[in-house]
Write a protein that holds these residues in place. Sequence first.
Motif, mmCIF file in Angstrom:
data_model
loop_
_atom_site.group_PDB
_atom_site.id
_atom_site.type_symbol
_atom_site.label_atom_id
_atom_site.label_comp_id
_atom_site.label_asym_id
_atom_site.label_seq_id
_atom_site.Cartn_x
_atom_site.Cartn_y
_atom_site.Cartn_z
ATOM 1 N N MET A 40 0.804 -0.827 -0.085
ATOM 2 C CA MET A 40 0.240 -0.230 0.061
ATOM 3 C C MET A 40 0.748 1.458 -0.111
ATOM 4 O O MET A 40 1.671 1.401 0.883
ATOM 5 N N LYS A 84 -14.053 -6.189 11.402
ATOM 6 C CA LYS A 84 -13.038 -6.845 10.193
ATOM 7 C C LYS A 84 -12.517 -8.485 10.183
ATOM 8 O O LYS A 84 -11.523 -9.338 9.289
ATOM 9 N N SER A 126 -12.891 -4.597 5.055
ATOM 10 C CA SER A 126 -11.230 -3.775 5.238
ATOM 11 C C SER A 126 -12.244 -2.883 5.354
ATOM 12 O O SER A 126 -13.421 -2.599 4.851
ATOM 13 N N SER A 127 -11.489 -1.772 5.992
ATOM 14 C CA SER A 127 -12.024 -0.619 6.683
ATOM 15 C C SER A 127 -11.184 0.382 5.517
ATOM 16 O O SER A 127 -10.416 -0.042 5.100
ATOM 17 N N TYR A 164 -10.173 3.392 6.455
ATOM 18 C CA TYR A 164 -9.320 3.864 7.074
ATOM 19 C C TYR A 164 -8.654 3.353 7.773
ATOM 20 O O TYR A 164 -9.468 2.164 8.477
ATOM 21 N N SER A 165 -7.213 3.928 7.992
ATOM 22 C CA SER A 165 -6.761 3.086 8.961
ATOM 23 C C SER A 165 -5.836 3.307 10.230
ATOM 24 O O SER A 165 -5.768 3.248 10.718
ATOM 25 N N HIS A 166 -7.356 5.117 10.319
ATOM 26 C CA HIS A 166 -7.101 5.380 11.412
ATOM 27 C C HIS A 166 -5.901 6.366 12.456
ATOM 28 O O HIS A 166 -6.176 6.735 13.427
ATOM 29 N N TYR A 167 -4.512 6.149 10.936
ATOM 30 C CA TYR A 167 -3.977 6.950 12.323
ATOM 31 C C TYR A 167 -3.497 7.585 10.866
ATOM 32 O O TYR A 167 -3.459 7.044 9.518
ATOM 33 N N PRO A 182 -0.750 8.858 8.249
ATOM 34 C CA PRO A 182 0.792 7.430 7.536
ATOM 35 C C PRO A 182 2.304 8.437 8.716
ATOM 36 O O PRO A 182 2.650 7.388 8.960
ATOM 37 N N TYR A 209 -17.717 4.915 10.590
ATOM 38 C CA TYR A 209 -16.466 4.017 9.770
ATOM 39 C C TYR A 209 -17.208 3.601 8.207
ATOM 40 O O TYR A 209 -18.505 3.706 8.285
ATOM 41 N N ALA A 228 -4.867 -1.534 -1.025
ATOM 42 C CA ALA A 228 -5.013 -0.929 -0.072
ATOM 43 C C ALA A 228 -5.663 -1.345 1.441
ATOM 44 O O ALA A 228 -6.142 -1.234 2.479
ATOM 45 N N GLN A 283 -6.812 -3.914 4.240
ATOM 46 C CA GLN A 283 -5.789 -4.835 5.358
ATOM 47 C C GLN A 283 -5.499 -6.393 4.925
ATOM 48 O O GLN A 283 -6.333 -7.683 4.348
#
Length: 563
Positions: free
Chosen positions: A163, A382, A470-471, A473-476, A478, A498, A509, A511
Amino acid sequence: GRHSMLPRHVQRLGRDWIAHWNGSQVLGFNSPISSCVRWAGHSPWASFPLPVPVDFSANWRLPPFFGPWRQFQNSNWQLENFMQSSCFHLPYPSMKSEGEEPSTKKRRLGSQRDTSTPEEETRVSNEKEALCLSVAQDKEKHSSKKGTVKRHWEYFCQNSRTMKISEKKETDQSNTESEAKFDFTVMSYNILSQNLLEDNSHLYKHCRQRLLIWTYRFPNILQEIKQLDADVLCLQEVQEDHYRTEIKSSLESLGYHCEYKMRTGRKPDGCATCFKTSKFSLISSKPVEFFRRDIPLLDRDNVGLVLLLQPKFHCKTNAAICIANTHLLYNPRRGDIKLTQLAILLAEIASVAPQKDGTFCPIILCGDFNSVPGSPLYRFIKEGKLNYEGLAIGKVSGQEQFPRGQRILPIPIWPKKLGISQNCVYEIKQHQKEEKAGEKLEAAKPDNTQKIVIAPEKLSSKLRHHFKLSSVYSHYVPETGIPEVTTCHSRSAVTVDYIFYSAANNDTAAQPGAEDSFCGGLKLLGRLALLTEKDIWTVNGLPNENNSSDHLPLLAKFRLIEC
């Protein structure tokens, strides 16, 4: 007066105000600023470009550091020439100035007792001053519109096995391939019901009252939807009377077809799922109610919507996409209800999404799940499995770091008469399959099968579902690892919203765990970047002048991949 040599507009500030001075209150000169503060509780003429942050009490007098008037006169001092670092903070719980936080918000954000030393206070003050300067000077991060933090698109490099995120959109090399592809965008947005806003006014003490009126908020929300121009909208907290009188007609004028499900009981809001008729046609629409009169566990009025949409493009098969939209219970201490509501929604998806070949069509699951990233409920969505044996009810959603009440989830969580198995499918269909299998076994081994059929099912603490999700967004962030947030008000700044999707096999992309998705699926092409809590408080949290909900809209771009 005592300061007759001062400019008239300074004299008018009054004789009885004194500005307390400390090391961080350094006034700079010859550096114009753009923002302007109106001092709360005083006359409207007391409006100066003095944006921020040190203590201010009720007696103002020219500070002694200015020295003799002649020296002051030669310094070319003007109010409009203050730097961002020279700011006055009014210790008032309902701060009216942009970029400020109420003291109660600051204490809450610390999530610990106030044991700061003078050195720490100085450091925090310096950090805030640096933030003020960066906000004013960083033209790329902020749009030209006052009080708005710019959100950029993040695109995923499709030619890489890992990714990679880029802020530039990749051009498609093959025109022939491009013509055959179906790309579309999906938004999930909790628009904040006016009724809920007024019932929970303590969450919005940081906001100016005029910004909380629906007649101010709705044009902002509609403008946001227009600008983002998503092909599918999944909206939560849509108030029924507003939907009926203006929201539906406004969205229809933008080319959307709208489906709506109001919450049960006396709750006046609900979920709306809207799609552009130029891109999709409706196959089916299934409203989902989580309330069950005969099941005490399910006594809450939350709802969902499950739509099956047909893309309007030339494809090999009759492709369909399942769009599910929900708003789960908020109560952090009732994880048992949240998991049961989610199981009902997943069972509805499982009844709508199967295709003729037995596989599931691509699924997009949107909404406000009132659960944080990494929580057991989030992991269940997930990973498709959750062993909840010994799990405390208050820890299911992860909303509270130290949840009150440690009651353990019962096994099973919901009663059998709900008709949903631990695999989150309706048991009627499952029983039909088991009966057919049982008939074959009975014909072959009549003595043994009778025991198998009547044997009671062993109680299991393991939940499962059949979707590989899968989500988006990665929530953090980068680059920094700082948490992103989707909602921010006086008491909370977290991620609870979400967009989950069934990823295609070659979606870089996705997860880990999504590689064995079903035939076809969705490829994530890009997403509208979220913000950090620090970013949002630079515009005085949510809602604010330009963002009229306490949630941010989530937006993703997908490509439909056929088998």
